[in-house]
Design a protein around this motif. Structure first.
Motif, short mmCIF file in Angstrom:
data_model
loop_
_atom_site.label_atom_id
_atom_site.label_comp_id
_atom_site.label_asym_id
_atom_site.label_seq_id
_atom_site.Cartn_x
_atom_site.Cartn_y
_atom_site.Cartn_z
N TRP A 54 83.00 -50.49 28.33
CA TRP A 54 82.40 -49.16 28.18
C TRP A 54 81.10 -49.05 28.98
CZ3 TRP A 54 82.83 -52.90 24.43
CH2 TRP A 54 81.64 -53.45 23.93
N HIS A 98 87.19 -51.48 24.36
CA HIS A 98 86.81 -50.61 23.25
C HIS A 98 87.95 -49.63 23.03
CE1 HIS A 98 83.95 -49.01 20.45
NE2 HIS A 98 82.96 -49.72 20.98
N PHE A 129 83.40 -44.31 14.86
CA PHE A 129 82.16 -43.52 14.89
C PHE A 129 82.35 -42.20 15.64
CE2 PHE A 129 82.01 -46.92 18.13
CZ PHE A 129 81.82 -46.21 19.31
N TRP A 177 81.76 -52.44 14.39
CA TRP A 177 80.43 -51.84 14.23
C TRP A 177 80.61 -50.47 13.58
CZ3 TRP A 177 78.58 -47.26 16.76
CH2 TRP A 177 77.32 -46.87 16.25
N GLU A 217 79.14 -56.39 13.18
CA GLU A 217 77.91 -56.06 13.91
C GLU A 217 77.01 -55.19 13.03
OE1 GLU A 217 76.63 -54.11 18.26
OE2 GLU A 217 78.72 -54.14 17.59
N LYS A 219 73.26 -52.88 12.44
CA LYS A 219 72.34 -52.03 13.21
C LYS A 219 71.49 -51.23 12.23
CE LYS A 219 72.29 -48.55 16.91
NZ LYS A 219 73.09 -47.76 17.90
N ASP A 252 73.59 -58.01 17.97
CA ASP A 252 73.29 -57.18 19.15
C ASP A 252 71.77 -57.16 19.25
OD1 ASP A 252 74.59 -54.19 20.60
OD2 ASP A 252 72.50 -54.85 20.70
N HIS A 255 69.64 -54.24 18.11
CA HIS A 255 69.83 -53.73 16.74
C HIS A 255 68.85 -54.35 15.75
CE1 HIS A 255 74.24 -52.36 17.62
NE2 HIS A 255 73.36 -51.84 18.44
N HIS A 279 75.84 -59.48 21.46
CA HIS A 279 75.80 -58.37 22.42
C HIS A 279 74.43 -58.45 23.07
CE1 HIS A 279 79.11 -55.47 20.73
NE2 HIS A 279 79.61 -56.55 21.27
N ASP A 287 67.49 -49.01 20.27
CA ASP A 287 68.70 -49.61 20.85
C ASP A 287 68.85 -49.09 22.28
OD1 ASP A 287 72.30 -49.50 20.16
OD2 ASP A 287 71.03 -51.00 21.16
N ASP A 325 76.23 -55.83 26.03
CA ASP A 325 76.42 -54.46 25.56
C ASP A 325 75.25 -53.67 26.09
OD1 ASP A 325 76.83 -52.78 22.32
OD2 ASP A 325 76.88 -52.08 24.39
N LEU A 426 80.38 -45.07 26.81
CA LEU A 426 79.14 -44.40 26.38
C LEU A 426 78.37 -43.84 27.56
CD1 LEU A 426 77.65 -46.57 23.56
CD2 LEU A 426 78.76 -44.37 23.43
C1 LRH Z 1 76.48 -49.66 18.75
C2 LRH Z 1 77.06 -50.64 19.75
C3 LRH Z 1 78.40 -51.22 19.36
C4 LRH Z 1 79.41 -50.57 20.25
C5 LRH Z 1 78.70 -49.48 20.86
C6 LRH Z 1 79.24 -49.14 22.19
O1 LRH Z 1 75.19 -49.31 19.13
O2 LRH Z 1 76.12 -51.61 20.04
O3 LRH Z 1 78.47 -52.56 19.72
O4 LRH Z 1 80.56 -50.25 19.64
O5 LRH Z 1 77.35 -49.91 20.93
#
Ligand code: LRH
Ligand code: MN
Length: 426
Positions: A54, A98, A129, A177, A217, A219, A252, A255, A279, A287, A325, A426
């Motif tokens: 991603w 992803h 999410f 996550w 994960e 956060k 991560d 986080h 991550h 973040d 990440d 993202l």
């Molecule tokens: C959430 C995160 C998670 C992923 C996303 C792309 O902040 O770190 O690991 O799913 O970013």
């Protein structure tokens, strides 16, 4: 596009002499300190970091997104881009998908392509999410923690589907996550949300193949800004223990609340055999998903010091999943990832310079000054000639960024893909 091996070797030949000079200078000083250089070089050569599928296009924020042209517009092109990174750095031998952003259409073709580029499939990531088109239930008020059982069931089934996709590709771990949480006091019953999440994770855990692991994960905030159900390492650790021996915590770096001692969190999770992976990224405030080592390189070094100690002293902890990440708002995504890979290798190599027995002895003597001297002597050592040697021996580029630019990779990608391709993610 695929980089031709001879073009890398031709470029390397131009800077081989200066590399050898710097390498000889460093190895002479390290030999005097009885450092086993060959051990460090072989560990760096075997160290493979998974690239996030991603983060191969330009990232963005709610305030805007600036494309970088020539972006990969399908999974094949994403794997080709990871192939470019791996050809140059020889440390990007895996991709982390992803779902549903990267559902393969032709599994056989995708596996053959990845295999031809020496790319493995690392952890697969579920996504509860975002609402998918035609989805029956919405995740607006959460997924695995949602008060509505039908929503929880949909999210559980999605994670099972992600495991099945990963299983067909040879992946061996699922990363979960959750954005689940609340934006206002009183919105959630914390205990109900946590219990729903634990029960849902246990349902997903039942669907894990025997040789798989589940990485939980955590956060503290975003996209919810008052509470997050899996907010910190303690909650992730508790849920991993509740699920079982195949469940672990995923750290991560972005986080954590400001000034968190992440290296201590890493040491605790390793000592309990519950650290599953990373991550990697860097951040100044939240973040931020910035280039690894671009803001707090010493903190990254201290984390790798705990990782090296843990890898030498915690057989109860499994092999770790190393993943990046990040999100690239202004840099060329491939250059940003090359810099991140270099920063991770550098922190690891510097941490391998630390004589852990000497440090342990100084700690037992409470010789605080000596402890810092041992750490900072390693941190102040320029290990780049060792990283160059590792790449050289693996057939990579002595200087990946220079090679990427000298071979004009971005413009070749634009010529091949055009200016209007947009990568999912993202
Ligand atoms: C959430 C995160 C998670 C992923 C996303 C792309 O902040 O770190 O690991 O799913 O970013
Ligand atoms: Mn992450």
């Amino acid at each position: 596009m695929k980089i031709k091996q001879h073009s890398i070797l031709d470029l390397n030949n131009k800077s081989l002499e200066s590399h050898q000079e710097r390498f000889d200078f460093l190895s002479n000083s390290l030999v005097k300190k009885e450092v086993n250089i060959d051990n460090i070089i072989s560990k760096v050569k075997d160290f493979q970091v998974a690239i996030p599928s991603w983060a191969l296009g330009a990232g963005g924020t709610r305030f805007g997104r600036f494309s970088y042209y020539g972006e990969p517009s399908n999974l094949e092109q994403k794997i080709q881009d990871v192939g470019i990174l791996h050809a140059l750095t020889q440390t990007a031998g895996a991709i982390s998908l992803h779902i549903p952003w990267d559902i393969p259409e032709d599994y056989k073709a995708i596996k053959e392509l990845a295999n031809s580029l020496d790319i493995k499939f690392d952890a697969v990531n579920s996504n509860t999410f975002q609402d998918q088109k035609n989805a029956k239930e919405s995740y607006k008020y959460g997924s695995l923690s949602n008060t509505n059982e039908a929503v929880r069931q949909q999210a559980i089934q999605h994670n099972i589907d992600v495991i099945n996709i990963g299983n067909q590709l040879g992946s061996k771990s699922l990363t979960v996550w959750l954005a689940d949480g609340s934006c206002f006091p009183g919105q959630n019953n914390f205990q109900t949300a946590l219990q729903n999440t634990e029960n849902s994770l246990k349902e997903i855990y039942k669907g894990l193949p025997n040789d798989w692991s589940m990485l939980i994960e955590y956060k503290p905030y975003e996209p919810n800004f008052y509470s997050t159900v899996i907010q910190d390492w303690g909650t992730s650790f508790m849920l991993a223990n509740a699920c079982g021996e195949k469940a672990y915590s995923l750290v991560d770096l972005g986080h954590h609340l400001p000034n968190s001692n992440i290296e201590q969190i890493v040491s605790i999770l390793m000592s309990k055999g519950k650290l599953g992976g990373f991550h990697f990224n860097d951040s100044k405030y939240g973040d931020d998903d910035l280039t690894v080592g671009s803001i707090k390189p010493y903190a990254l070094f201290l984390i790798f010091n705990e990782l090296v100690y843990g890898m030498q002293n915690n057989p109860q902890n499994p092999d770790l999943a190393w993943m990046i990440d990040a999100s690239h708002n202004i840099k060329d995504p491939l250059e940003d990832l090359i810099q991140s890979l270099e920063a991770i290798q550098e922190a690891y190599a510097k941490a391998l310079l630390i004589d852990q027995d000497l440090l342990k002895a100084a700690q037992l003597d409470n010789d605080v000054v000596k402890c810092q001297e041992i750490l900072q002597d390693a941190y102040r050592t320029d290990v780049r000639p060792l990283l160059e040697k590792a790449r050289l021996e693996n057939g990579g580029a002595l200087n990946p960024i220079n090679a990427y630019r000298s071979l004009d990779i971005r413009n070749q990608l634009i010529t091949e893909r055009g200016k209007n391709t947009v990568a999912t993610g993202l």
